[in-house]
Design a protein around this motif. Sequence first.
Motif, PDB file in Angstrom:
ATOM      1  N   LEU A 155     -13.664 -42.975  -8.757  1.00 47.30           N
ATOM      2  CA  LEU A 155     -14.688 -43.703  -8.009  1.00 47.30           C
ATOM      3  C   LEU A 155     -15.564 -44.535  -8.941  1.00 47.30           C
ATOM      4  N   VAL A 156     -15.907 -43.990 -10.097  1.00 53.80           N
ATOM      5  CA  VAL A 156     -16.692 -44.763 -11.070  1.00 53.80           C
ATOM      6  C   VAL A 156     -15.877 -45.955 -11.571  1.00 53.80           C
ATOM      7  N   GLY A 157     -14.577 -45.759 -11.743  1.00 52.29           N
ATOM      8  CA  GLY A 157     -13.732 -46.873 -12.170  1.00 52.29           C
ATOM      9  C   GLY A 157     -13.641 -47.975 -11.136  1.00 52.29           C
ATOM     10  N   LEU A 158     -13.774 -47.636  -9.861  1.00 52.02           N
ATOM     11  CA  LEU A 158     -13.715 -48.656  -8.808  1.00 52.02           C
ATOM     12  C   LEU A 158     -14.908 -49.602  -8.841  1.00 52.02           C
ATOM     13  N   LEU A 159     -15.984 -49.238  -9.556  1.00 50.54           N
ATOM     14  CA  LEU A 159     -17.144 -50.128  -9.643  1.00 50.54           C
ATOM     15  C   LEU A 159     -16.828 -51.396 -10.434  1.00 50.54           C
ATOM     16  N   ASP A 160     -15.740 -51.390 -11.191  1.00 50.04           N
ATOM     17  CA  ASP A 160     -15.339 -52.583 -11.942  1.00 50.04           C
ATOM     18  C   ASP A 160     -14.486 -53.534 -11.117  1.00 50.04           C
ATOM     19  N   SER A 161     -14.151 -53.144  -9.905  1.00 48.20           N
ATOM     20  CA  SER A 161     -13.314 -54.006  -9.066  1.00 48.20           C
ATOM     21  C   SER A 161     -14.135 -55.188  -8.554  1.00 48.20           C
ATOM     22  N   GLU A 162     -13.441 -56.184  -8.049  1.00 44.40           N
ATOM     23  CA  GLU A 162     -14.103 -57.407  -7.599  1.00 44.40           C
ATOM     24  C   GLU A 162     -14.376 -57.419  -6.099  1.00 44.40           C
ATOM     25  N   GLY A 163     -13.710 -56.595  -5.357  1.00 39.32           N
ATOM     26  CA  GLY A 163     -13.923 -56.597  -3.909  1.00 39.32           C
ATOM     27  C   GLY A 163     -15.218 -55.905  -3.524  1.00 39.32           C
ATOM     28  N   ALA A 187     -22.345 -35.294 -13.757  1.00 40.98           N
ATOM     29  CA  ALA A 187     -21.000 -35.811 -14.036  1.00 40.98           C
ATOM     30  C   ALA A 187     -20.907 -37.305 -13.750  1.00 40.98           C
ATOM     31  N   ILE A 188     -21.580 -37.776 -12.710  1.00 36.79           N
ATOM     32  CA  ILE A 188     -21.545 -39.209 -12.377  1.00 36.79           C
ATOM     33  C   ILE A 188     -22.208 -40.032 -13.475  1.00 36.79           C
ATOM     34  N   VAL A 189     -23.370 -39.578 -13.954  1.00 38.45           N
ATOM     35  CA  VAL A 189     -24.050 -40.309 -15.033  1.00 38.45           C
ATOM     36  C   VAL A 189     -23.242 -40.233 -16.325  1.00 38.45           C
ATOM     37  N   GLY A 192     -20.561 -42.794 -16.847  1.00 38.11           N
ATOM     38  CA  GLY A 192     -20.961 -44.182 -17.091  1.00 38.11           C
ATOM     39  C   GLY A 192     -21.246 -44.974 -15.841  1.00 38.11           C
ATOM     40  N   ALA A 193     -21.620 -44.305 -14.752  1.00 39.62           N
ATOM     41  CA  ALA A 193     -21.839 -45.020 -13.494  1.00 39.62           C
ATOM     42  C   ALA A 193     -23.090 -45.887 -13.534  1.00 39.62           C
ATOM     43  N   VAL A 194     -24.132 -45.477 -14.284  1.00 41.39           N
ATOM     44  CA  VAL A 194     -25.397 -46.218 -14.276  1.00 41.39           C
ATOM     45  C   VAL A 194     -25.202 -47.624 -14.842  1.00 41.39           C
ATOM     46  N   HIS A 195     -24.544 -47.723 -15.967  1.00 44.20           N
ATOM     47  CA  HIS A 195     -24.348 -49.038 -16.593  1.00 44.20           C
ATOM     48  C   HIS A 195     -23.407 -49.909 -15.756  1.00 44.20           C
ATOM     49  N   LYS A 196     -22.416 -49.312 -15.130  1.00 44.96           N
ATOM     50  CA  LYS A 196     -21.526 -50.093 -14.266  1.00 44.96           C
ATOM     51  C   LYS A 196     -22.276 -50.617 -13.042  1.00 44.96           C
ATOM     52  N   MET A 197     -23.197 -49.822 -12.509  1.00 45.65           N
ATOM     53  CA  MET A 197     -23.992 -50.289 -11.371  1.00 45.65           C
ATOM     54  C   MET A 197     -24.884 -51.456 -11.761  1.00 45.65           C
ATOM     55  N   SER A 224     -31.816 -39.958 -10.063  1.00 46.11           N
ATOM     56  CA  SER A 224     -33.064 -39.761 -10.809  1.00 46.11           C
ATOM     57  C   SER A 224     -33.770 -38.466 -10.446  1.00 46.11           C
ATOM     58  N   ALA A 225     -33.297 -37.770  -9.421  1.00 48.87           N
ATOM     59  CA  ALA A 225     -33.913 -36.485  -9.071  1.00 48.87           C
ATOM     60  C   ALA A 225     -33.598 -35.405 -10.095  1.00 48.87           C
ATOM     61  N   LEU A 226     -32.542 -35.583 -10.879  1.00 48.92           N
ATOM     62  CA  LEU A 226     -32.174 -34.613 -11.915  1.00 48.92           C
ATOM     63  C   LEU A 226     -32.921 -34.951 -13.201  1.00 48.92           C
ATOM     64  N   ASP A 227     -33.578 -33.953 -13.795  1.00 51.93           N
ATOM     65  CA  ASP A 227     -34.415 -34.200 -14.976  1.00 51.93           C
ATOM     66  C   ASP A 227     -33.613 -34.747 -16.153  1.00 51.93           C
ATOM     67  N   SER A 228     -32.404 -34.269 -16.337  1.00 48.27           N
ATOM     68  CA  SER A 228     -31.605 -34.736 -17.476  1.00 48.27           C
ATOM     69  C   SER A 228     -31.163 -36.187 -17.319  1.00 48.27           C
ATOM     70  N   ASN A 229     -31.191 -36.716 -16.101  1.00 45.12           N
ATOM     71  CA  ASN A 229     -30.798 -38.113 -15.875  1.00 45.12           C
ATOM     72  C   ASN A 229     -31.965 -39.085 -16.019  1.00 45.12           C
ATOM     73  N   LYS A 230     -33.204 -38.589 -15.980  1.00 41.15           N
ATOM     74  CA  LYS A 230     -34.371 -39.481 -16.014  1.00 41.15           C
ATOM     75  C   LYS A 230     -34.423 -40.331 -17.283  1.00 41.15           C
ATOM     76  N   PRO A 231     -34.259 -39.775 -18.482  1.00 43.59           N
ATOM     77  CA  PRO A 231     -34.321 -40.645 -19.671  1.00 43.59           C
ATOM     78  C   PRO A 231     -33.171 -41.637 -19.738  1.00 43.59           C
ATOM     79  N   ILE A 232     -31.998 -41.268 -19.257  1.00 41.82           N
ATOM     80  CA  ILE A 232     -30.846 -42.180 -19.306  1.00 41.82           C
ATOM     81  C   ILE A 232     -31.065 -43.360 -18.366  1.00 41.82           C
ATOM     82  N   ILE A 233     -31.514 -43.084 -17.164  1.00 39.10           N
ATOM     83  CA  ILE A 233     -31.748 -44.171 -16.200  1.00 39.10           C
ATOM     84  C   ILE A 233     -32.926 -45.031 -16.640  1.00 39.10           C
ATOM     85  N   GLY A 234     -33.982 -44.394 -17.184  1.00 42.55           N
ATOM     86  CA  GLY A 234     -35.141 -45.166 -17.623  1.00 42.55           C
ATOM     87  C   GLY A 234     -34.829 -46.092 -18.778  1.00 42.55           C
ATOM     88  N   ALA A 235     -33.944 -45.668 -19.679  1.00 46.09           N
ATOM     89  CA  ALA A 235     -33.603 -46.496 -20.834  1.00 46.09           C
ATOM     90  C   ALA A 235     -32.488 -47.493 -20.548  1.00 46.09           C
TER      91      ALA A 235
END
Length: 493
Positions: A155-163, A187-189, A192-197, A224-235
């Motif tokens: 599913l994360v790989g599908l974010l690179d598609s053009e459709g 697992a989603i973060v 590499g889903a954040v940068h693809k989004m 962003s509700a998960l504490d470990s994801n907050k610094p990754i999304i913020g940066a």
Amino acid sequence: MAICQRNDVGSVLLHRSGNGGSNSGTWPSFSAASFRRRIINTMRCGGGGGSRHRPSGPPAEKPIQQPRPEPEVRSGPKKPGGSEKLSELLRLSESSENEDEVKKKVETLEELKGVAKMLQSSDGVLAGASEVRRLAKEDLEARTTLALLGAIPPLVGLLDSEGVELQIAALYGLLNLAIGNDANKAAIVKAGAVHKMLRLIESPNGCPDPAVAEAIVANFLGLSALDSNKPIIGASGAIPFLMKTLKDSGKTSSSQAKLDSLRALYNLSILPTNVLPMLETELVPFLLSMVGDMEVSERILAVLSNVVSAAEGRKTLSSMRDAFPILVDVLNWTDSPGCQEKASYILMVMAHKSYGDRQAMIEAGVASSLLELTLLGSTLAQKRASRILECLRVDKGKQVSESYGGGLGATLSAPLCGSSSSIAGTNHQSKECLDEDESMMSDEKKAVNQLVQQSLQNNMRRIVKRANLPQNFVPSEHFKSFTSSSTSKSLPF
């Protein structure tokens, strides 16, 4: 106990007359009652004509009776009773239910395996992403099972598609997998889903698809509700995108997308390191301008409460000219206790950290609002208002002590001996200093009395409003005299 005696009853002699005369019987001489009693005694003692003589010596042993053997029970099938039949039926029904549940679980697992295989294939990717979105929407077990089957990386790989349709299906599939599952969020973060989004937002046209942008905002809110994801999304650079969505005044972003952006910013503002990137996007001025919209005011004040936890946030808020008047005005929102509590928290933090901020609060008229809040606010708001008033009282005490200490020091440092003119000059200076202090104290008393009267009048207006009295209601002279005679003794400071 009856006593057995010898039977002395004589034999009955019947004499037959020779001439065929009448018969006569000869009986011993005793009464009928005595005869009847003797017969009864004889029957009680065992009957018989004479007394029984029992042999002396030990009694004879009674023979031991052998127990009768129980009849043999013929072995054969027993017919079950009513309770046994019921328990047997229950066991059969439970076994059938267990079999049905196991069969259903096996079918569900096979279905999920089929969906995971569809994501791996090149033809059924869109159908597989749509099935993940459908199955993971309300089923917690399906979310866990699909993640274990390896549905997240495709599913994360599908974010690179053009459709666009494929992108939306993948985004909402990831969104549903992350609901209520912290392991899937991490697992989603990690995939590499954040940068693809964020790359989807940076479209070559400069204007991403609104549906795609709304799905990305929803994903940022959940992740962003998960504490470990907050610094990754913020940066990662997601904060400017969220601020852009929130500030969008046109019809490009929906109201739901704006609300999700504000909630995502609140989640990110919990981490102090994310406050500085937020301040760079002019977050504070925009949020202060939105205070007043009752739909989002409480959430905005919650974000500002997190912002003032950092020194940079307090400095930015202090530099805003209208910040304290807006917050003081929120203290008067009696119909929104949540907003009052959050505004009082912001003012409490600012008052504890800076003397200049306390002076700005006083100039904004915070004292009367705090007095009213200590009387009519919620329990939490009353505590916070009391703390702010304590800070203001300490400042007033320091000013008075410094002014008195300065005048007294000048008086004591004057020479005790000398010419009368020098002594007179010194007394004149001390008198002027005391007059100045008295005038200052009188001004303070006037201000306090004015605050008391204003608070009492506000309370009276509320009482009139609650009692549904006419609007032109005029308080009695007794009430006016009461307000005019009130002193500062009734105040908490």
